[in-house]
Design an enzyme around this catalytic site. Structure first.
Site, PDB file in Angstrom:
ATOM      1  N   GLU A   1       0.812  -1.381  -0.074  1.00 59.39           N
ATOM      2  CA  GLU A   1      -0.058  -0.015   0.006  1.00 59.39           C
ATOM      3  C   GLU A   1       0.766   1.232  -0.117  1.00 59.39           C
ATOM      4  OE1 GLU A   1      -3.363   0.177   2.358  1.00 59.39           O
ATOM      5  OE2 GLU A   1      -2.881   1.916   3.064  1.00 59.39           O
TER       6      GLU A   1
ATOM      7  N   THR B   1      -3.815   4.908  -1.422  1.00 57.16           N
ATOM      8  CA  THR B   1      -4.697   5.440  -0.594  1.00 57.16           C
ATOM      9  C   THR B   1      -5.464   6.397  -1.123  1.00 57.16           C
ATOM     10  OG1 THR B   1      -3.313   6.841   0.631  1.00 57.16           O
ATOM     11  CG2 THR B   1      -3.725   4.603   1.495  1.00 57.16           C
TER      12      THR B   1
ATOM     13  N   GLY C   1     -13.950   6.074   5.472  1.00 57.80           N
ATOM     14  CA  GLY C   1     -13.141   7.281   5.568  1.00 57.80           C
ATOM     15  C   GLY C   1     -13.337   7.833   6.906  1.00 57.80           C
TER      16      GLY C   1
ATOM     17  N   ALA D   1     -19.140   2.667   4.364  1.00 54.48           N
ATOM     18  CA  ALA D   1     -18.467   1.977   3.501  1.00 54.48           C
ATOM     19  C   ALA D   1     -19.863   1.160   2.594  1.00 54.48           C
ATOM     20  CB  ALA D   1     -17.629   1.053   3.802  1.00 54.48           C
TER      21      ALA D   1
ATOM     22  N   HIS E   1     -13.001  -1.358  15.226  1.00 54.04           N
ATOM     23  CA  HIS E   1     -12.987   0.066  14.794  1.00 54.04           C
ATOM     24  C   HIS E   1     -13.089   0.826  16.093  1.00 54.04           C
ATOM     25  CE1 HIS E   1     -14.235   4.061  12.935  1.00 54.04           C
ATOM     26  NE2 HIS E   1     -13.334   3.515  11.816  1.00 54.04           N
TER      27      HIS E   1
ATOM     28  N   LYS F   1     -21.491  -4.610   5.180  1.00 52.16           N
ATOM     29  CA  LYS F   1     -20.544  -4.100   3.990  1.00 52.16           C
ATOM     30  C   LYS F   1     -20.461  -5.368   3.196  1.00 52.16           C
ATOM     31  CE  LYS F   1     -16.437  -2.750   5.793  1.00 52.16           C
ATOM     32  NZ  LYS F   1     -15.807  -1.649   6.305  1.00 52.16           N
TER      33      LYS F   1
ATOM     34  N   GLN G   1      -7.319  -3.629   9.189  1.00 57.82           N
ATOM     35  CA  GLN G   1      -6.502  -2.839   9.861  1.00 57.82           C
ATOM     36  C   GLN G   1      -5.023  -3.519  10.159  1.00 57.82           C
ATOM     37  OE1 GLN G   1      -5.287   0.006   9.871  1.00 57.82           O
ATOM     38  NE2 GLN G   1      -6.952   1.381  10.633  1.00 57.82           N
TER      39      GLN G   1
HETATM   40  P1  FAD Z   1     -17.195   2.019   7.638  1.00 60.08           P
HETATM   41  O1  FAD Z   1     -17.513   0.474   7.113  1.00 60.08           O
HETATM   42  O2  FAD Z   1     -18.316   2.903   7.235  1.00 60.08           O
HETATM   43  O3  FAD Z   1     -17.142   1.853   9.473  1.00 60.08           O
HETATM   44  C1  FAD Z   1     -16.698   3.086  10.040  1.00 60.08           C
HETATM   45  C2  FAD Z   1     -17.566   2.842  11.480  1.00 60.08           C
HETATM   46  O4  FAD Z   1     -19.043   2.958  11.353  1.00 60.08           O
HETATM   47  C3  FAD Z   1     -17.378   1.499  12.245  1.00 60.08           C
HETATM   48  O5  FAD Z   1     -17.375   1.895  13.608  1.00 60.08           O
HETATM   49  C4  FAD Z   1     -18.254   0.538  11.750  1.00 60.08           C
HETATM   50  O6  FAD Z   1     -18.887  -0.282  12.761  1.00 60.08           O
HETATM   51  C5  FAD Z   1     -19.724   1.906  11.839  1.00 60.08           C
HETATM   52  N1  FAD Z   1     -20.700   1.325  10.541  1.00 60.08           N
HETATM   53  C6  FAD Z   1     -20.208   0.921   9.509  1.00 60.08           C
HETATM   54  N2  FAD Z   1     -21.345   0.724   8.776  1.00 60.08           N
HETATM   55  C7  FAD Z   1     -22.335   1.452   9.332  1.00 60.08           C
HETATM   56  C8  FAD Z   1     -23.742   1.543   9.243  1.00 60.08           C
HETATM   57  N3  FAD Z   1     -24.154   1.240   8.119  1.00 60.08           N
HETATM   58  N4  FAD Z   1     -24.335   2.372  10.192  1.00 60.08           N
HETATM   59  C9  FAD Z   1     -23.820   2.708  11.242  1.00 60.08           C
HETATM   60  N5  FAD Z   1     -22.441   2.453  11.807  1.00 60.08           N
HETATM   61  C10 FAD Z   1     -21.586   1.955  10.869  1.00 60.08           C
HETATM   62  N6  FAD Z   1      -8.732   6.129   4.938  1.00 60.08           N
HETATM   63  C11 FAD Z   1      -8.743   6.943   4.181  1.00 60.08           C
HETATM   64  O7  FAD Z   1      -9.176   8.080   4.336  1.00 60.08           O
HETATM   65  N7  FAD Z   1      -8.245   6.620   3.020  1.00 60.08           N
HETATM   66  C12 FAD Z   1      -7.740   5.560   2.878  1.00 60.08           C
HETATM   67  O8  FAD Z   1      -7.387   5.311   1.547  1.00 60.08           O
HETATM   68  C13 FAD Z   1      -7.917   4.548   3.418  1.00 60.08           C
HETATM   69  N8  FAD Z   1      -7.614   3.039   3.418  1.00 60.08           N
HETATM   70  C14 FAD Z   1      -7.608   2.358   4.483  1.00 60.08           C
HETATM   71  C15 FAD Z   1      -7.321   0.933   4.184  1.00 60.08           C
HETATM   72  C16 FAD Z   1      -7.510   0.164   5.013  1.00 60.08           C
HETATM   73  C17 FAD Z   1      -6.965  -1.644   4.772  1.00 60.08           C
HETATM   74  C18 FAD Z   1      -7.991   0.244   6.433  1.00 60.08           C
HETATM   75  C19 FAD Z   1      -8.161  -0.904   7.517  1.00 60.08           C
HETATM   76  C20 FAD Z   1      -8.332   1.594   6.756  1.00 60.08           C
HETATM   77  C21 FAD Z   1      -8.047   2.420   5.565  1.00 60.08           C
HETATM   78  N9  FAD Z   1      -8.473   4.005   5.978  1.00 60.08           N
HETATM   79  C22 FAD Z   1      -8.399   4.629   4.935  1.00 60.08           C
HETATM   80  C23 FAD Z   1      -9.140   4.406   7.249  1.00 60.08           C
HETATM   81  C24 FAD Z   1     -10.536   4.275   7.344  1.00 60.08           C
HETATM   82  O9  FAD Z   1     -11.049   5.028   6.221  1.00 60.08           O
HETATM   83  C25 FAD Z   1     -10.977   4.376   8.751  1.00 60.08           C
HETATM   84  O10 FAD Z   1     -10.419   3.553   9.562  1.00 60.08           O
HETATM   85  C26 FAD Z   1     -12.546   4.872   8.581  1.00 60.08           C
HETATM   86  O11 FAD Z   1     -12.709   5.377  10.053  1.00 60.08           O
HETATM   87  C27 FAD Z   1     -13.583   3.664   8.529  1.00 60.08           C
HETATM   88  O12 FAD Z   1     -13.446   3.293   7.331  1.00 60.08           O
HETATM   89  P2  FAD Z   1     -14.498   1.972   7.025  1.00 60.08           P
HETATM   90  O13 FAD Z   1     -14.385   1.808   5.444  1.00 60.08           O
HETATM   91  O14 FAD Z   1     -14.297   0.873   7.881  1.00 60.08           O
HETATM   92  O15 FAD Z   1     -15.718   2.635   7.234  1.00 60.08           O
END
Ligand code: FAD
Length: 285
Positions: free
Chosen positions: A17, A48, A108, A124, A148, A164, A175
Site C-alpha cells: 500500500e 490510498t 473514511g 462503506a 473500529h 458491508k 487494519q
Molecule cells: P465503515 O465501514 O463505514 O465503518 C466505520 C465505522 O462505522 C465503524 O465503527 C463501523 O462499525 C460503523 N458502521 C459501518 N457501517 C455502518 C452503518 N451502516 N451504520 C452505522 N454504523 C456503521 N482512510 C482514508 O481516508 N483513505 C484511505 O485510503 C484509507 N485506506 C484504508 C485501508 C485499510 C485497509 C483500512 C483498514 C483503513 C483505511 N482507511 C483509509 C481508514 C478508514 O477510512 C477509517 O478507519 C474509517 O474510520 C473507517 O472506514 P471503513 O471503510 O471501515 O468505514
C-alpha cells in the site's frame, strides 16, 4: 485482473500500500519505490484516498500510471468523505475508462470540522451498494481485528461488517495489528457471523518511533508489551528501531503464512527497505 480472483487455494497473495505524496519530489520517490518493490512481484499495489480534493485526483492519476507504465495491478481506495455521489460517479467513470478493475470502498475518517456535501454517503456499505448499482469493479473493504475505534462494541462493528459484505464487498483487508492473536480471534468471529470473504492481514513494519506512535494513536492498534520493551531499548537509534520493527513483522508474517492466511497486505509508508527486507526473509525459507 480482478483481485478477488487471486485469493483462493494456492500461494498467498502479496500486496503493497502507498499514499499519494504531497510534493513533486515525493512523486518521483514514490514511483521509484513502486518500481523497486515491483521486483518482488507483488500481486497488486493499492493507493490510498485522501480527504482533500487535490490528493484525491492524485490517487486516480497514480493508479492509472501504476497499471499503464509500471505494469502492476492497482487497487484504488475511495472513501465517502467530502464527495457527492455525482463526484464519486465521475471518479468511478474515470477509473473504469482507464481499465482499472479494483476499488477499496471505505467510509473514511471525518476531519474535525467536517460538513458533509449534499447526498454524501456515511458508510462503506452505502458506497459499496452505490458502486454495485452502476459499475462492475471488484470491491474490497476494510475491517478491524481490534474493533473500529468509533464502534460502540465489537458485536456492533461485526454486524456492520456483515452489512458491508452483503452490499458487495468481495475481500477484506485488516487494519494493521501487532498481535496475531487478535487477527485469528477476529477471523473466527467473522466466520461465525457468516462472513466468507477472504480476510487479508494488513502488516505495518515499524520504521520509526514517531511513525508508529502517530499511526497507533490514530487507528487504536495496541503494541504488545514485548514489542514495546524491545522498542524502548532502541528508541534513540532509527536503524535499530527499524531492525526491531522488521524482525517483529517478519515473525508475524511467518506465523500468519504458516497458518494459511490468504495473503499479506503491507502498509509500506511509501518506503521500500523494511518491506523488501521482510519479504526477502520470507522467501528465503
Ligand atoms: P465503515 O465501514 O463505514 O465503518 C466505520 C465505522 O462505522 C465503524 O465503527 C463501523 O462499525 C460503523 N458502521 C459501518 N457501517 C455502518 C452503518 N451502516 N451504520 C452505522 N454504523 C456503521 N482512510 C482514508 O481516508 N483513505 C484511505 O485510503 C484509507 N485506506 C484504508 C485501508 C485499510 C485497509 C483500512 C483498514 C483503513 C483505511 N482507511 C483509509 C481508514 C478508514 O477510512 C477509517 O478507519 C474509517 O474510520 C473507517 O472506514 P471503513 O471503510 O471501515 O468505514
Amino acid at each position: 485482473m480482478r483481485i478477488s480472483e487471486l485469493y483462493g487455494p494456492g500461494r498467498p497473495v502479496f500486496s503493497f500500500e502507498f499514499f499519494p505524496p504531497r510534493t513533486d519530489a515525493g512523486f518521483a520517490a514514490l514511483y521509484r519505490t513502486v518500481a523497486e518493490l515491483k521486483r518482488l512481484n507483488p500481486d497488486f499495489v493499492s493507493v490510498t484516498w485522501g480527504a482533500g480534493g487535490s490528493t484525491r485526483r492524485k490517487t486516480v492519476d497514480i493508479v492509472i500510471r501504476i497499471q499503464q507504465d509500471i505494469g502492476v495491478t492497482p487497487l484504488a481506495h475511495l472513501s465517502c468523505i467530502g464527495s457527492t455521489p455525482e463526484q464519486l460517479a465521475r471518479t468511478l467513470d474515470r477509473l473504469e475508462t482507464a481499465g482499472i478493475e479494483n476499488v477499496l470502498a471505505l467510509g473514511g475518517d471525518r476531519p474535525p470540522d467536517y460538513a458533509a456535501p449534499p447526498g454524501a454517503f456515511n458508510h462503506a456499505n452505502e458506497l459499496a451498494a452505490f458502486i454495485r448499482s452502476r459499475w462492475s469493479f471488484c470491491l474490497g473493504g476494510a475491517c478491524y481485528p481490534e474493533t473500529h475505534p468509533a464502534a460502540p462494541s465489537p458485536e456492533a462493528d461485526l454486524a456492520n461488517l456483515v452489512r458491508k459484505v452483503d452490499a458487495g464487498i468481495e475481500f477484506l483487508i485488516t487494519q494493521l495489528f501487532f498481535d496475531n492473536t487478535d487477527y485469528f480471534a477476529f477471523v473466527e468471529r467473522a466466520r461465525r457471523a457468516g462472513i466468507e470473504a477472504p480476510i487479508v492481514p494488513g502488516i505495518m513494519p515499524i520504521i520509526s518511533i514517531a511513525s508508529v506512535r502517530r499511526v497507533t494513536s490514530l487507528c487504536g492498534a495496541a503494541i504488545p508489551v514485548e514489542l514495546e520493551r524491545a522498542l524502548a531499548v532502541v528508541e534513540h537509534d532509527d536503524a535499530l528501531t527499524m531492525q526491531v520493527g522488521v524482525e517483529w513483522a517478519t515473525r508475524q508474517c511467518r506465523e500468519l503464512l504458516d497458518r494459511g492466511v490468504p495473503g499479506i497486505h503491507f502498509y509500506t509508508l511509501n518506503k521500500s527497505p523494511a518491506t523488501r527486507s521482510i519479504f526477502q526473509s520470507l522467501l528465503e525459507e
